[in-house]
Design a protein around this motif. Structure first.
Motif, mmCIF file in Angstrom:
data_model
loop_
_atom_site.group_PDB
_atom_site.id
_atom_site.type_symbol
_atom_site.label_atom_id
_atom_site.label_comp_id
_atom_site.label_asym_id
_atom_site.label_seq_id
_atom_site.Cartn_x
_atom_site.Cartn_y
_atom_site.Cartn_z
ATOM 1 N N MET A 172 1.122 6.001 19.370
ATOM 2 C CA MET A 172 0.803 4.795 18.626
ATOM 3 C C MET A 172 1.570 3.631 19.262
ATOM 4 O O MET A 172 2.761 3.714 19.476
ATOM 5 C CB MET A 172 1.198 4.998 17.160
ATOM 6 N N SER A 173 0.855 2.561 19.517
ATOM 7 C CA SER A 173 1.481 1.414 20.172
ATOM 8 C C SER A 173 2.242 0.560 19.159
ATOM 9 O O SER A 173 1.982 0.617 17.957
ATOM 10 C CB SER A 173 0.417 0.554 20.853
ATOM 11 N N LEU A 174 3.160 -0.240 19.671
ATOM 12 C CA LEU A 174 3.924 -1.140 18.812
ATOM 13 C C LEU A 174 2.990 -2.101 18.074
ATOM 14 O O LEU A 174 3.162 -2.361 16.891
ATOM 15 C CB LEU A 174 4.956 -1.914 19.629
ATOM 16 N N GLN A 175 1.976 -2.584 18.763
ATOM 17 C CA GLN A 175 1.029 -3.514 18.144
ATOM 18 C C GLN A 175 0.304 -2.858 16.969
ATOM 19 O O GLN A 175 0.131 -3.471 15.923
ATOM 20 C CB GLN A 175 0.015 -4.004 19.167
ATOM 21 N N SER A 176 -0.104 -1.598 17.112
ATOM 22 C CA SER A 176 -0.803 -0.925 16.017
ATOM 23 C C SER A 176 0.132 -0.648 14.845
ATOM 24 O O SER A 176 -0.279 -0.692 13.692
ATOM 25 C CB SER A 176 -1.465 0.365 16.493
ATOM 26 N N ILE A 177 1.411 -0.393 15.130
ATOM 27 C CA ILE A 177 2.392 -0.195 14.061
ATOM 28 C C ILE A 177 2.591 -1.494 13.286
ATOM 29 O O ILE A 177 2.600 -1.505 12.058
ATOM 30 C CB ILE A 177 3.733 0.321 14.626
ATOM 31 N N VAL A 178 2.724 -2.600 13.996
ATOM 32 C CA VAL A 178 2.899 -3.902 13.350
ATOM 33 C C VAL A 178 1.667 -4.249 12.527
ATOM 34 O O VAL A 178 1.772 -4.693 11.385
ATOM 35 C CB VAL A 178 3.205 -5.001 14.397
ATOM 36 N N GLU A 179 0.494 -4.032 13.091
ATOM 37 C CA GLU A 179 -0.751 -4.326 12.368
ATOM 38 C C GLU A 179 -0.860 -3.469 11.110
ATOM 39 O O GLU A 179 -1.247 -3.938 10.047
ATOM 40 C CB GLU A 179 -1.962 -4.098 13.270
ATOM 41 N N SER A 180 -0.500 -2.202 11.214
ATOM 42 C CA SER A 180 -0.539 -1.308 10.059
ATOM 43 C C SER A 180 0.412 -1.775 8.964
ATOM 44 O O SER A 180 0.076 -1.739 7.784
ATOM 45 C CB SER A 180 -0.182 0.113 10.495
ATOM 46 N N SER A 181 1.599 -2.247 9.349
ATOM 47 C CA SER A 181 2.567 -2.699 8.350
ATOM 48 C C SER A 181 2.097 -3.964 7.641
ATOM 49 O O SER A 181 2.440 -4.191 6.487
ATOM 50 C CB SER A 181 3.941 -2.915 8.984
ATOM 51 N N ARG A 182 1.293 -4.765 8.303
ATOM 52 C CA ARG A 182 0.755 -5.970 7.668
ATOM 53 C C ARG A 182 -0.260 -5.630 6.583
ATOM 54 O O ARG A 182 -0.523 -6.438 5.709
ATOM 55 C CB ARG A 182 0.105 -6.869 8.709
ATOM 56 N N GLN A 183 -0.852 -4.458 6.665
ATOM 57 C CA GLN A 183 -1.850 -4.044 5.698
ATOM 58 C C GLN A 183 -1.235 -3.280 4.531
ATOM 59 O O GLN A 183 -1.942 -2.749 3.698
ATOM 60 C CB GLN A 183 -2.912 -3.191 6.384
ATOM 61 N N MET A 184 0.079 -3.246 4.468
ATOM 62 C CA MET A 184 0.771 -2.559 3.384
ATOM 63 C C MET A 184 0.796 -3.426 2.129
ATOM 64 O O MET A 184 0.960 -4.637 2.206
ATOM 65 C CB MET A 184 2.212 -2.233 3.780
ATOM 66 N N LEU A 185 0.641 -2.777 0.996
ATOM 67 C CA LEU A 185 0.685 -3.456 -0.288
ATOM 68 C C LEU A 185 1.921 -2.998 -1.045
ATOM 69 O O LEU A 185 2.262 -1.807 -1.020
ATOM 70 C CB LEU A 185 -0.550 -3.099 -1.114
ATOM 71 N N ASP A 186 2.583 -3.919 -1.734
ATOM 72 C CA ASP A 186 3.678 -3.490 -2.601
ATOM 73 C C ASP A 186 3.083 -2.901 -3.870
ATOM 74 O O ASP A 186 1.867 -2.878 -4.061
ATOM 75 C CB ASP A 186 4.651 -4.643 -2.886
ATOM 76 N N ASP A 187 3.939 -2.403 -4.764
ATOM 77 C CA ASP A 187 3.426 -1.730 -5.957
ATOM 78 C C ASP A 187 2.643 -2.674 -6.867
ATOM 79 O O ASP A 187 1.662 -2.268 -7.480
ATOM 80 C CB ASP A 187 4.550 -1.021 -6.719
ATOM 81 N N LYS A 188 3.026 -3.940 -6.908
ATOM 82 C CA LYS A 188 2.305 -4.893 -7.755
ATOM 83 C C LYS A 188 0.902 -5.149 -7.224
ATOM 84 O O LYS A 188 -0.068 -5.175 -7.989
ATOM 85 C CB LYS A 188 3.083 -6.200 -7.863
ATOM 86 N N ALA A 189 0.772 -5.332 -5.921
ATOM 87 C CA ALA A 189 -0.542 -5.577 -5.322
ATOM 88 C C ALA A 189 -1.433 -4.338 -5.422
ATOM 89 O O ALA A 189 -2.624 -4.444 -5.722
ATOM 90 C CB ALA A 189 -0.389 -6.014 -3.872
ATOM 91 N N ALA A 190 -0.858 -3.174 -5.178
ATOM 92 C CA ALA A 190 -1.633 -1.931 -5.277
ATOM 93 C C ALA A 190 -2.079 -1.693 -6.711
ATOM 94 O O ALA A 190 -3.222 -1.304 -6.965
ATOM 95 C CB ALA A 190 -0.797 -0.753 -4.775
ATOM 96 N N ALA A 191 -1.187 -1.945 -7.662
ATOM 97 C CA ALA A 191 -1.536 -1.778 -9.075
ATOM 98 C C ALA A 191 -2.653 -2.729 -9.475
ATOM 99 O O ALA A 191 -3.587 -2.343 -10.181
ATOM 100 C CB ALA A 191 -0.299 -2.000 -9.945
ATOM 101 N N ALA A 192 -2.579 -3.965 -9.014
ATOM 102 C CA ALA A 192 -3.622 -4.941 -9.325
ATOM 103 C C ALA A 192 -4.964 -4.488 -8.744
ATOM 104 O O ALA A 192 -6.000 -4.608 -9.408
ATOM 105 C CB ALA A 192 -3.243 -6.318 -8.784
ATOM 106 N N LEU A 193 -4.944 -3.959 -7.535
ATOM 107 C CA LEU A 193 -6.164 -3.477 -6.899
ATOM 108 C C LEU A 193 -6.792 -2.337 -7.699
ATOM 109 O O LEU A 193 -8.010 -2.249 -7.822
ATOM 110 C CB LEU A 193 -5.840 -3.017 -5.473
ATOM 111 N N LEU A 194 -5.955 -1.482 -8.269
ATOM 112 C CA LEU A 194 -6.435 -0.326 -9.029
ATOM 113 C C LEU A 194 -6.590 -0.614 -10.521
ATOM 114 O O LEU A 194 -7.015 0.259 -11.275
ATOM 115 C CB LEU A 194 -5.467 0.850 -8.833
ATOM 116 N N ASP A 195 -6.214 -1.813 -10.953
ATOM 117 C CA ASP A 195 -6.274 -2.210 -12.361
ATOM 118 C C ASP A 195 -5.418 -1.301 -13.248
ATOM 119 O O ASP A 195 -5.851 -0.834 -14.297
ATOM 120 C CB ASP A 195 -7.717 -2.253 -12.855
ATOM 121 N N VAL A 196 -4.216 -1.009 -12.766
ATOM 122 C CA VAL A 196 -3.211 -0.273 -13.536
ATOM 123 C C VAL A 196 -1.909 -1.060 -13.431
ATOM 124 O O VAL A 196 -1.820 -2.040 -12.700
ATOM 125 C CB VAL A 196 -3.018 1.179 -13.025
ATOM 126 N N THR A 197 -0.893 -0.639 -14.131
ATOM 127 C CA THR A 197 0.398 -1.317 -14.039
ATOM 128 C C THR A 197 1.244 -0.689 -12.930
ATOM 129 O O THR A 197 1.033 0.479 -12.565
ATOM 130 C CB THR A 197 1.182 -1.210 -15.360
#
Length: 72
Positions: A1-26
């Motif tokens: 895995m290249s450094l660029q793909s690792i950085v890109e993957s980390s940008r697509q990470m959601l914190d628990d609040k964003a993930a919860a909002a996406l799933l409509d849970v707390t």
């Protein structure tokens, strides 16, 4: 895995609040799911922080899709 793909993957990470909002849970619900293993929703733990990959959430939702009330 290249450094660029690792950085890109980390940008697509959601914190628990964003993930919860996406799933409509707390965020607390996500915490319970993680600690009990109730649902197999993948997450990444970095120190005390929890992150979710958007692609993992999409795949998890796809696996849960049902055309009828059958649970099998």
């Amino acid at each position: 895995m290249s450094l660029q793909s690792i950085v890109e993957s980390s940008r697509q990470m959601l914190d628990d609040k964003a993930a919860a909002a996406l799933l409509d849970v707390t965020p607390g619900t996500l915490s319970v799911w993680r600690s009990t293993g109730r649902y197999n929703l993948p997450f990444v733990k970095v120190g005390r922080k929890v992150r979710y990959r958007h692609s993992d959430i999409e795949a998890w939702l796809q696996k849960r899709y049902r055309e009828s009330g059958a649970t099998a």
